[in-house]
Motif scaffolding. Structure first.
Motif, PDB file in Angstrom:
ATOM      1  N   THR A  74      -6.311  11.306  -3.723  1.00  0.00           N
ATOM      2  CA  THR A  74      -6.661  10.655  -2.460  1.00  0.00           C
ATOM      3  C   THR A  74      -7.794   9.661  -2.625  1.00  0.00           C
ATOM      4  N   GLY A 131      -5.326   4.507   8.939  1.00  0.00           N
ATOM      5  CA  GLY A 131      -5.898   5.252   7.822  1.00  0.00           C
ATOM      6  C   GLY A 131      -6.565   6.536   8.279  1.00  0.00           C
ATOM      7  N   GLY A 156       0.650   4.261  -2.534  1.00  0.00           N
ATOM      8  CA  GLY A 156       0.430   5.610  -2.027  1.00  0.00           C
ATOM      9  C   GLY A 156       1.502   6.582  -2.474  1.00  0.00           C
ATOM     10  N   LEU A 166       0.835  -1.206   0.000  1.00  0.00           N
ATOM     11  CA  LEU A 166       0.000   0.000   0.000  1.00  0.00           C
ATOM     12  C   LEU A 166       0.870   1.257   0.000  1.00  0.00           C
ATOM     13  N   GLY A 167       2.012   1.183   0.690  1.00  0.00           N
ATOM     14  CA  GLY A 167       2.918   2.321   0.719  1.00  0.00           C
ATOM     15  C   GLY A 167       3.468   2.643  -0.661  1.00  0.00           C
ATOM     16  N   LEU A 206      -0.733   9.419  -4.078  1.00  0.00           N
ATOM     17  CA  LEU A 206      -0.977  10.576  -3.223  1.00  0.00           C
ATOM     18  C   LEU A 206      -0.182  11.799  -3.655  1.00  0.00           C
ATOM     19  N   PHE A 265      -6.590   6.292  -4.032  1.00  0.00           N
ATOM     20  CA  PHE A 265      -5.843   5.532  -3.021  1.00  0.00           C
ATOM     21  C   PHE A 265      -6.793   4.910  -2.004  1.00  0.00           C
ATOM     22  N   ALA A 276      -7.117   0.971  -1.229  1.00  0.00           N
ATOM     23  CA  ALA A 276      -6.908   0.490   0.145  1.00  0.00           C
ATOM     24  C   ALA A 276      -8.102  -0.323   0.625  1.00  0.00           C
TER      25      ALA A 276
END
Length: 318
Positions: free
Chosen positions: A163, A194, A154, A150-151, A158, A166, A170
């Motif tokens: 946003t 989150g 992102g 996820l990082g 992001l 993402f 997620a």
């Protein structure tokens, strides 16, 4: 090799949603005529040729490809989609619109690479969850790698910034994580993280804070941050029970800022009324439950997770 039978009911639901969506989009795009015929013509062509025509061909072609083949190339598909999203920051390739750099322009054609990343993430995440099997319930092999994946997503999404995309990715990942056997405790940890992350983003990006405040108090700032939601509510209310009729929306001209985007449901509600919107919502609910039922009948873990991810993503995005 024996082919799996086609779920005709599910296929019929998908075709109905595609046809309904095409007509609703076609009507909503008429609102672009107030901005000039060139923009309307471009959008109408893109929707018809790239959306309906090429989209239908892509569906037929991919339906002939055994889904297990996607697992072999999942990692490369995911890395390729990350690189593609990074290209939006390259001068003369990526371009900005409305304060965000989310588009790539190549040979006169533009597209949003984040849409490709959504599918690539589902394919890779399904393949990864399948490979670790029962270890998904552990922190070292389950939660920690999930956070790292996820990082990576992102990092490119992001910064665009996007946003909403993402958040969709997620949520889809969380659903797949749970389906694969992840612990609710780990999901709760991610959910809390989150919320904290969203609070930090809101402090750094005023437009995110404005969206949150507008969501909590939609009647405030009716002429600024709350303008779109107020005009959307007017469109929905003016549709009444049966609507004004196909193509008869008034709000899509000059009033709704994004008649073919965020406000398209408002256009549908104005033209088809309460009954029409209820039917649309029922179709999406049926799509979700039927899709999850198909997933539950799938013996192979990778296929089950693929279906869950795609169904959740489409339903949440719609």
């Amino acid at each position: 090799m024996k082919k799996n039978p086609v779920d005709r009911i599910f296929l019929g639901c998908v075709i109905t949603l595609v046809i309904a969506g095409f007509f609703i989009f076609s009507s909503a795009s008429l609102g672009l005529l107030t901005k000039g015929t060139d923009q309307y013509s471009s959008v109408a062509f893109s929707q018809t040729f790239f959306g309906l025509f090429l989209g239908s061909i892509a569906m037929l072609v991919t339906s002939r490809i055994p889904y297990k083949n996607w697992r072999k190339y999942a990692f490369y598909i995911f890395i390729g989609s990350l690189i593609l999203n990074a290209l939006v920051f390259v001068p003369h390739i990526g371009f900005a619109h409305g304060g965000a750099r989310r588009w790539i322009l190549i040979a006169g054609f533009s597209f949003q690479p984040a849409e490709i990343l959504k599918t690539a993430f589902i394919i890779y995440f399904a393949a990864w969850l399948t490979s670790i099997k029962h270890k998904v319930a552990t922190f070292k092999y389950g939660l920690l790698p999930f956070i790292l994946i996820l990082g990576a997503v992102g990092a490119v999404i992001l910064l665009q910034p996007d946003t909403d995309t993402f958040a969709l990715i997620a949520c889809t990942g969380l659903a797949m994580f749970l389906t694969a056997g992840g612990k609710w405790r780990h999901v709760a940890t991610l959910f809390l993280a989150g919320i904290i992350g969203l609070a930090l983003i809101a402090t750094m990006r005023p437009y995110v804070k404005a969206r949150i405040m507008t969501f909590m108090n939609p009647s405030d700032n009716a002429l600024t941050s709350g303008y779109q939601i107020q005009q959307s509510l007017i469109a929905i209310g003016s549709g009444g029970v049966v609507g004004r009729g196909f193509g008869q929306s008034v709000q899509k001209f000059n009033f709704l800022p994004e008649p073919i985007g965020d406000s398209i449901f408002a256009v549908a509600a104005e033209e088809f009324g309460f009954l029409g919107t209820v039917i649309i919502l029922i179709l999406f609910v049926f799509f979700a439950f039927r899709g999850l039922r198909i997933a539950s009948r799938t013996d192979e873990t990778f296929g089950r997770l693929l279906v869950v991810g795609i169904v959740i993503l489409i339903t949440a995005q719609s």
